[in-house]
Design an enzyme around this catalytic site. Structure first.
Site, PDB file in Angstrom:
ATOM      1  CG  ASP A   1      34.430 -17.934   1.707  1.00  0.00           C
ATOM      2  OD1 ASP A   1      33.217 -18.190   1.624  1.00  0.00           O
ATOM      3  OD2 ASP A   1      35.010 -17.112   0.969  1.00  0.00           O
TER       4      ASP A   1
ATOM      5  CG  PHE B   1      37.275 -15.213  -5.473  1.00  0.00           C
ATOM      6  CD1 PHE B   1      37.772 -14.169  -6.238  1.00  0.00           C
ATOM      7  CD2 PHE B   1      35.946 -15.178  -5.091  1.00  0.00           C
ATOM      8  CE1 PHE B   1      36.952 -13.101  -6.615  1.00  0.00           C
ATOM      9  CE2 PHE B   1      35.121 -14.118  -5.463  1.00  0.00           C
ATOM     10  CZ  PHE B   1      35.623 -13.075  -6.229  1.00  0.00           C
TER      11      PHE B   1
ATOM     12  CE  LYS C   1      29.449 -18.353  -5.359  1.00  0.00           C
ATOM     13  NZ  LYS C   1      29.216 -17.566  -6.560  1.00  0.00           N
TER      14      LYS C   1
HETATM   15  C1  LIG Z   1      34.263 -18.814  -1.744  1.00  0.00           C
HETATM   16  C2  LIG Z   1      33.634 -17.501  -2.102  1.00  0.00           C
HETATM   17  N1  LIG Z   1      33.589 -16.534  -1.190  1.00  0.00           N
HETATM   18  C3  LIG Z   1      33.020 -15.349  -1.440  1.00  0.00           C
HETATM   19  C4  LIG Z   1      32.478 -15.082  -2.682  1.00  0.00           C
HETATM   20  C5  LIG Z   1      31.850 -13.750  -2.955  1.00  0.00           C
HETATM   21  O1  LIG Z   1      30.472 -13.904  -3.055  1.00  0.00           O
HETATM   22  P1  LIG Z   1      29.568 -12.775  -3.746  1.00  0.00           P
HETATM   23  O2  LIG Z   1      29.908 -12.768  -5.183  1.00  0.00           O
HETATM   24  O3  LIG Z   1      28.153 -13.218  -3.451  1.00  0.00           O
HETATM   25  O4  LIG Z   1      29.903 -11.497  -3.073  1.00  0.00           O
HETATM   26  C6  LIG Z   1      32.512 -16.065  -3.669  1.00  0.00           C
HETATM   27  C7  LIG Z   1      31.964 -15.809  -5.016  1.00  0.00           C
HETATM   28  O5  LIG Z   1      32.204 -16.486  -5.962  1.00  0.00           O
HETATM   29  C8  LIG Z   1      33.106 -17.310  -3.375  1.00  0.00           C
HETATM   30  O6  LIG Z   1      33.173 -18.288  -4.285  1.00  0.00           O
END
Ligand SMILES: Cc1ncc(COP(=O)(O)O)c(C=O)c1O
Length: 405
Positions: A225, A140, A254
């Site tokens: 990521d 994700f 986050k």
């Molecule tokens: C690993 C990862 N990347 C990207 C995102 C996307 O982040 P955002 O919701 O701040 O756009 C998330 C969100 O849960 C995530 O867990």
């Protein structure tokens, strides 16, 4: 008479896009690892707004810093030199080994930037054909088009197809599959060192080794990521280092703002050198309030927070292992530091979050059968113990066969 909670729910039902199935609670205040709803009821929060309230709720040092900054200057755009971005970028460079930062507002924007910069790297280097991306099953990465294109779950993707072409998904448990998927058309491999939404699954060591090997052998860029698992969540600044990876690009978000929206794409000089003026941008990204929040978080991270997460993580792990040892309701416990997934039967998982709320506990369910814990990084031992006690009761209420204490 209509209660405050009923009034809030009614106006949302009428005017807010109904894309979130909300839980029937309205939180109005918080402190540390605790939340309070409209009825004055207190909850222990083991989710921290999906890993965002890293310093707990309403941390006084963050409130004071944001108030002071708001009284001075909020926003000037990225058209002008910035009193704080350089300092945040320099501190992130020390943490990550990646010397350059692009600031944005959310995790998906950070991933989006990494994907664009990876493409730009190859185009600037005269290899337009290297535009494909290798990503992982269960991944994700966000919900904007680029991030969604490297996100694996069909329910996220199907309503918006067609997505970016040239994305191949490989199994995280198939190192040879990773080696085979990277070709002379691959721009980058993208991975979450610990998959979050995919069920709290660390990338296995053999797969990480295959990624490192194939990226070095072919010059393919590696994007880590770390939006969910990075910035102290596991007791380390970043989790890719624990896997022996040296990414060319890292997305973070986050925890960085402790609740204020701020995220970043970190990159090597080699990547940064290929990005030209005007290639990418954002009006708000890394504005003064956002950077002030990031500095407060980084101060905490550099002053004992990592050690605290490591100690707290051992305590959580012991508690979850004890749950798993008490019968067969808990099938597996996965994670590190303060990022945990508890695998249970689907029928139990379906009910646990509601049962937990009824017990005054906030957590969530991901990947169907995984109860996920992402507490504030400064949670106390007492709150951990109480949270685990309530989790056990919630699982029992949800139908798990476990002794209640
Ligand atoms: C690993 C990862 N990347 C990207 C995102 C996307 O982040 P955002 O919701 O701040 O756009 C998330 C969100 O849960 C995530 O867990």
């Amino acid at each position: 008479m209509t209660t405050r909670a009923e009034a809030i729910k009614a106006i949302e039902a009428a005017h807010v896009l109904q894309n979130y199935k909300r839980h029937p609670v309205v939180f109005v205040r918080g402190s540390g690892s605790h939340l309070v709803d409209t009825e004055g009821r207190e909850y222990l929060d083991l989710l921290s707004g999906i890993g965002v309230a890293s310093l707990g709720h309403a941390p006084p040092e963050l409130g004071a810093a944001l108030t002071a900054q708001a009284g001075e200057l909020l926003h000037t755009s990225n058209l002008f030199f910035h009193p704080l971005q350089g300092e945040v970028a320099e501190r992130l460079a020390r943490l990550s080994g990646l010397p350059r930062a692009f600031f944005c507002n959310s995790g998906t924007e950070a991933v989006e930037a990494c994907l664009k910069f990876a493409r730009r790297y190859w185009r600037t280097n005269g290899a337009d054909e290297r535009h494909e991306i290798v990503a992982f099953e269960g991944a994700f990465h966000g919900r904007t088009f680029g991030s969604l294109s490297v996100t694996a779950g069909e329910p996220y993707r199907t309503p918006f197809a067609p997505l970016l072409p040239g994305v191949r998904f490989v199994s995280a448990t198939d190192p040879d599959g990773v080696r085979a998927a990277v070709t002379d058309r691959t721009a980058a491999v993208i991975l979450e060192p610990i998959q979050g939404e995919g069920g709290v699954r660390p990338i296995p060591a053999a797969t990480a080794a295959a990624v490192a090997e194939v990226c070095v052998a072919t010059g393919t860029l590696l994007i880590a990521d770390e939006v969910q698992c990075g910035l102290g969540r596991t007791g380390r600044p970043l989790y890719s280092t624990a896997l022996g990876l040296t990414p060319d690009l890292i997305s973070i978000g986050k925890s960085l703002g402790g609740g204020f929206p701020v995220a970043a794409a970190l990159m090597s000089d080699a990547v940064a050198a290929t990005v030209a003026f005007g290639d990418h941008g954002t009006t708000y990204g890394g504005n003064l309030l956002a950077c002030r929040a990031a500095l407060v978080f980084l101060d905490a991270l550099e002053n004992g927070l990592l050690e605290r997460v490591t100690a707290a993580g051992h305590r959580v792990r012991q508690g979850l292992d004890a749950l798993a040892a008490d019968g067969d309701a808990v099938h597996e416990v996965r994670g590190d530091g303060l990022m945990w997934g508890v695998e249970v039967d689907r029928s139990v998982a379906d009910r646990t979050v509601d049962c937990a709320l009824a017990r005054g506990l906030v957590l969530n369910r991901t990947a169907g059968t995984v109860i996920r814990l992402l507490p504030p990084l400064n949670i106390s031992d007492d709150d951990i113990d109480e949270g685990l006690r309530r989790l056990r009761l919630a699982l029992v209420d949800a139908g798990a066969t476990l002794p209640a204490s």
